[in-house]
Design a protein around this motif. Structure first.
Motif, PDB file in Angstrom:
ATOM      1  N   ASP A 126       0.843  -1.191   0.000  1.00 18.67           N
ATOM      2  CA  ASP A 126       0.000   0.000   0.000  1.00 18.67           C
ATOM      3  C   ASP A 126       0.886   1.253   0.000  1.00 18.67           C
ATOM      4  O   ASP A 126       1.851   1.349   0.783  1.00 18.67           O
ATOM      5  CB  ASP A 126      -0.892  -0.003   1.256  1.00 18.67           C
ATOM      6  N   PRO A 127       0.577   2.237  -0.850  1.00 19.37           N
ATOM      7  CA  PRO A 127       1.467   3.403  -0.978  1.00 19.37           C
ATOM      8  C   PRO A 127       1.537   4.282   0.283  1.00 19.37           C
ATOM      9  O   PRO A 127       2.523   5.001   0.471  1.00 19.37           O
ATOM     10  CB  PRO A 127       0.863   4.179  -2.153  1.00 19.37           C
ATOM     11  N   LEU A 128       0.532   4.202   1.122  1.00 22.10           N
ATOM     12  CA  LEU A 128       0.603   4.977   2.375  1.00 22.10           C
ATOM     13  C   LEU A 128       1.450   4.219   3.395  1.00 22.10           C
ATOM     14  O   LEU A 128       2.275   4.813   4.111  1.00 22.10           O
ATOM     15  CB  LEU A 128      -0.801   5.234   2.932  1.00 22.10           C
ATOM     16  N   LEU A 129       1.257   2.910   3.400  1.00 24.78           N
ATOM     17  CA  LEU A 129       2.051   2.082   4.323  1.00 24.78           C
ATOM     18  C   LEU A 129       3.536   2.199   3.997  1.00 24.78           C
ATOM     19  O   LEU A 129       4.374   2.306   4.893  1.00 24.78           O
ATOM     20  CB  LEU A 129       1.575   0.624   4.227  1.00 24.78           C
ATOM     21  N   LYS A 130       3.853   2.208   2.701  1.00 31.15           N
ATOM     22  CA  LYS A 130       5.272   2.268   2.309  1.00 31.15           C
ATOM     23  C   LYS A 130       5.967   3.520   2.849  1.00 31.15           C
ATOM     24  O   LYS A 130       7.164   3.527   3.068  1.00 31.15           O
ATOM     25  CB  LYS A 130       5.390   2.244   0.783  1.00 31.15           C
ATOM     26  N   GLN A 131       5.211   4.581   3.044  1.00 34.89           N
ATOM     27  CA  GLN A 131       5.811   5.829   3.513  1.00 34.89           C
ATOM     28  C   GLN A 131       6.221   5.775   4.993  1.00 34.89           C
ATOM     29  O   GLN A 131       7.020   6.586   5.445  1.00 34.89           O
ATOM     30  CB  GLN A 131       4.836   6.994   3.313  1.00 34.89           C
ATOM     31  N   VAL A 132       5.634   4.832   5.719  1.00 39.78           N
ATOM     32  CA  VAL A 132       5.860   4.820   7.175  1.00 39.78           C
ATOM     33  C   VAL A 132       6.416   3.495   7.694  1.00 39.78           C
ATOM     34  O   VAL A 132       6.721   3.381   8.876  1.00 39.78           O
ATOM     35  CB  VAL A 132       4.536   5.135   7.918  1.00 39.78           C
ATOM     36  N   MET A 133       6.540   2.526   6.810  1.00 44.76           N
ATOM     37  CA  MET A 133       6.977   1.179   7.220  1.00 44.76           C
ATOM     38  C   MET A 133       8.503   1.139   7.332  1.00 44.76           C
ATOM     39  O   MET A 133       9.209   1.432   6.365  1.00 44.76           O
ATOM     40  CB  MET A 133       6.487   0.194   6.149  1.00 44.76           C
ATOM     41  N   PRO A 134       9.042   0.792   8.514  1.00 46.93           N
ATOM     42  CA  PRO A 134      10.509   0.690   8.622  1.00 46.93           C
ATOM     43  C   PRO A 134      11.002  -0.503   7.809  1.00 46.93           C
ATOM     44  O   PRO A 134      10.349  -1.542   7.769  1.00 46.93           O
ATOM     45  CB  PRO A 134      10.727   0.454  10.128  1.00 46.93           C
ATOM     46  N   LEU A 135      12.150  -0.328   7.160  1.00 46.82           N
ATOM     47  CA  LEU A 135      12.698  -1.402   6.325  1.00 46.82           C
ATOM     48  C   LEU A 135      14.179  -1.579   6.623  1.00 46.82           C
ATOM     49  O   LEU A 135      14.876  -0.591   6.926  1.00 46.82           O
ATOM     50  CB  LEU A 135      12.545  -1.058   4.830  1.00 46.82           C
ATOM     51  N   SER A 136      14.668  -2.803   6.468  1.00 48.91           N
ATOM     52  CA  SER A 136      16.095  -3.035   6.748  1.00 48.91           C
ATOM     53  C   SER A 136      16.989  -2.301   5.745  1.00 48.91           C
ATOM     54  O   SER A 136      18.148  -2.038   6.037  1.00 48.91           O
ATOM     55  CB  SER A 136      16.414  -4.528   6.788  1.00 48.91           C
ATOM     56  N   GLN A 137      16.441  -1.926   4.570  1.00 50.43           N
ATOM     57  CA  GLN A 137      17.235  -1.137   3.609  1.00 50.43           C
ATOM     58  C   GLN A 137      17.719   0.183   4.224  1.00 50.43           C
ATOM     59  O   GLN A 137      18.660   0.796   3.728  1.00 50.43           O
ATOM     60  CB  GLN A 137      16.416  -0.787   2.362  1.00 50.43           C
ATOM     61  N   GLU A 138      17.096   0.618   5.285  1.00 50.42           N
ATOM     62  CA  GLU A 138      17.496   1.892   5.898  1.00 50.42           C
ATOM     63  C   GLU A 138      18.899   1.823   6.500  1.00 50.42           C
ATOM     64  O   GLU A 138      19.516   2.850   6.777  1.00 50.42           O
ATOM     65  CB  GLU A 138      16.471   2.316   6.961  1.00 50.42           C
ATOM     66  N   PHE A 139      19.391   0.584   6.706  1.00 50.68           N
ATOM     67  CA  PHE A 139      20.745   0.440   7.253  1.00 50.68           C
ATOM     68  C   PHE A 139      21.818   0.574   6.169  1.00 50.68           C
ATOM     69  O   PHE A 139      22.993   0.695   6.467  1.00 50.68           O
ATOM     70  CB  PHE A 139      20.893  -0.929   7.943  1.00 50.68           C
ATOM     71  N   VAL A 140      21.406   0.540   4.911  1.00 44.98           N
ATOM     72  CA  VAL A 140      22.378   0.615   3.807  1.00 44.98           C
ATOM     73  C   VAL A 140      22.963   2.039   3.740  1.00 44.98           C
ATOM     74  O   VAL A 140      22.223   3.021   3.731  1.00 44.98           O
ATOM     75  CB  VAL A 140      21.696   0.271   2.452  1.00 44.98           C
ATOM     76  N   ILE A 141      24.284   2.104   3.737  1.00 41.13           N
ATOM     77  CA  ILE A 141      24.953   3.404   3.592  1.00 41.13           C
ATOM     78  C   ILE A 141      25.190   3.647   2.103  1.00 41.13           C
ATOM     79  O   ILE A 141      25.839   2.834   1.438  1.00 41.13           O
ATOM     80  CB  ILE A 141      26.313   3.437   4.341  1.00 41.13           C
ATOM     81  N   THR A 142      24.669   4.722   1.579  1.00 45.91           N
ATOM     82  CA  THR A 142      24.742   4.965   0.135  1.00 45.91           C
ATOM     83  C   THR A 142      25.629   6.171  -0.141  1.00 45.91           C
ATOM     84  O   THR A 142      25.447   7.235   0.474  1.00 45.91           O
ATOM     85  CB  THR A 142      23.322   5.228  -0.420  1.00 45.91           C
ATOM     86  N   GLU A 143      26.561   5.981  -1.058  1.00 43.17           N
ATOM     87  CA  GLU A 143      27.460   7.069  -1.418  1.00 43.17           C
ATOM     88  C   GLU A 143      26.663   8.248  -1.980  1.00 43.17           C
ATOM     89  O   GLU A 143      25.694   8.050  -2.739  1.00 43.17           O
ATOM     90  CB  GLU A 143      28.449   6.577  -2.477  1.00 43.17           C
ATOM     91  N   GLY A 144      27.046   9.440  -1.587  1.00 46.17           N
ATOM     92  CA  GLY A 144      26.357  10.630  -2.094  1.00 46.17           C
ATOM     93  C   GLY A 144      25.151  11.026  -1.246  1.00 46.17           C
ATOM     94  O   GLY A 144      24.543  12.057  -1.493  1.00 46.17           O
ATOM     95  N   TYR A 145      24.820  10.184  -0.291  1.00 47.02           N
ATOM     96  CA  TYR A 145      23.710  10.508   0.609  1.00 47.02           C
ATOM     97  C   TYR A 145      24.280  11.051   1.907  1.00 47.02           C
ATOM     98  O   TYR A 145      25.389  10.722   2.296  1.00 47.02           O
ATOM     99  CB  TYR A 145      22.843   9.263   0.864  1.00 47.02           C
ATOM    100  N   SER A 146      23.472  11.873   2.571  1.00 46.45           N
ATOM    101  CA  SER A 146      24.023  12.566   3.729  1.00 46.45           C
ATOM    102  C   SER A 146      23.017  12.568   4.888  1.00 46.45           C
ATOM    103  O   SER A 146      21.822  12.316   4.691  1.00 46.45           O
ATOM    104  CB  SER A 146      24.377  13.985   3.272  1.00 46.45           C
ATOM    105  N   LEU A 147      23.532  12.837   6.077  1.00 47.70           N
ATOM    106  CA  LEU A 147      22.642  12.935   7.243  1.00 47.70           C
ATOM    107  C   LEU A 147      21.870  14.249   7.215  1.00 47.70           C
ATOM    108  O   LEU A 147      20.811  14.378   7.814  1.00 47.70           O
ATOM    109  CB  LEU A 147      23.461  12.864   8.543  1.00 47.70           C
ATOM    110  N   ASP A 148      22.435  15.221   6.500  1.00 48.98           N
ATOM    111  CA  ASP A 148      21.834  16.562   6.472  1.00 48.98           C
ATOM    112  C   ASP A 148      21.887  17.048   5.026  1.00 48.98           C
ATOM    113  O   ASP A 148      22.711  17.887   4.663  1.00 48.98           O
ATOM    114  CB  ASP A 148      22.653  17.480   7.400  1.00 48.98           C
TER     115      ASP A 148
END
Ligand code: SF4
Length: 338
Positions: free
Chosen positions: A70-92
């Motif tokens: 569901d597209p609303l659920l996807k916006q708020v569902m925690p996922l293990s992909q959040e642990f992936v560190i991606t080059e070019g992405y920043s904390l701020d």
């Protein structure tokens, strides 16, 4: 003096503070409410450590039961992909270092952005402020006073943008106090409230809030944040009535999110539905590259294709501007669709 805002039936709004106390913070409970067995998703729940889960029940009630995509659920569902560190992405990603007083950012020439309240009713997993140190910027009247002093000294500032967290997490009484202080500064002409709260928890739109905005000498606008047409239901539409009666201009900004709204028919339906209920589509943002949310990214070429398809099918006045925020730029950067 006659009441400016027509009284809306009392039972239209439950107390928003009660709804806020009851936001769902356990993803297991959220999935159970949606008739989805949580056992298959337990490994994802660890992402709560990176960014807590917060979802109002009203928002969950708009999700399709049994649909993990569901597209609303996807916006708020925690996922293990959040642990992936991606080059070019920043904390701020927006490098919000332009703090000129406690909780006050002066990025734009005539506008300041005021952190009116830390925290949100909902924690959107793609939020560019998911790593923002709210604890160091937790506002209170004393901190607001420092911001007010700065604004009073800078006559080029004619618009104050209430931000957060979500500024409507502040009580009506606190907002009224703050607006009255701003009214005393003669060069301030407008306030703009950026909020997702009326969308995810419609009970937040109180008659008192609408009356405060209506009665102020400062011209108010509210910029809502709606990403998908399924976020718009009768409860939300009814809740806007005090604001419409108070003639507060309502705008919307969306973020383009992979797997949520990255198709033209969805975006067209969103813009048309917004317009139908009196909200002007305003911005379609490219996603800000915040660490932990790379799985939401839609690349610029695809964004341009989608925007061109929207342009071809939407009346011009319903077409939001496709923009990107670039750190250090004094305004949003429009994306050339050619
Ligand atoms: S409501 Fe806005 S500020 Fe709050 S978590 Fe969602 S995107 Fe971030």
């Amino acid at each position: 003096m006659p009441q400016i805002i027509p009284q809306i039936e009392k039972n239209l709004h439950t107390s928003w503070q009660k709804d806020l106390r009851e936001v769902i913070t356990d993803p297991k409970e959220m999935l159970q409410m949606l008739n989805i067995c949580p056992d298959d998703y337990l490994q994802h729940f660890k992402a709560r450590k990176l960014f807590p889960v917060r979802v109002p029940k009203s928002f969950i009630n708009r999700m399709v039961k049994g649909d993990i995509n569901d597209p609303l659920l996807k916006q708020v569902m925690p996922l293990s992909q959040e642990f992936v560190i991606t080059e070019g992405y920043s904390l701020d990603p927006l490098e919000e270092h332009d703090t000129v007083a406690e909780g006050l950012l002066h990025k734009y020439h005539n506008r300041v952005l005021m952190v009116v309240k830390a925290g949100c009713a909902v924690n959107c997993r793609y939020c560019f402020r998911r790593h923002f140190p709210y604890q160091d910027n937790s506002p209170n009247k004393q901190r607001w006073q420092e911001a007010l002093t700065y604004i009073a000294k800078h006559s080029n500032v004619n618009e104050v943008i209430f931000s957060g967290g979500d500024p409507l997490m502040a009580s009506d009484e606190h907002l009224e106090w703050l607006i009255k202080q701003l009214e005393k500064i003669s060069h301030v002409r407008r306030i703009r409230i950026h909020s997702r709260l009326p969308v995810v928890m419609p009970s937040r739109v109180t008659n008192k809030l609408a009356t405060i905005l209506k009665q102020s000498r400062l011209k108010s606008t509210i910029v809502l944040h709606i990403n998908h047409p399924n976020e718009i239901n009768k409860e939300f539409n009814d809740a806007l009535e005090p604001l419409r009666c108070a003639r507060i201009p309502l705008f919307n900004q969306s973020v383009l999110l992979k797997g949520v709204n990255d198709n033209a028919s969805c975006l067209i339906a969103l813009c048309e539905t917004l317009f139908d209920i009196g909200i002007q589509p305003y911005y379609l943002h490219l996603f800000d590259a915040v660490q932990g949310a790379a799985h939401f990214d839609v690349d610029e070429e695809k964004a341009k294709r989608l925007a061109n398809e929207m342009l071809a099918k939407l009346s011009g006045f319903m077409m939001p501007k496709l923009v990107r925020e670039i750190a250090g730029q004094p305004n949003k950067t429009p994306i050339n669709l050619a």
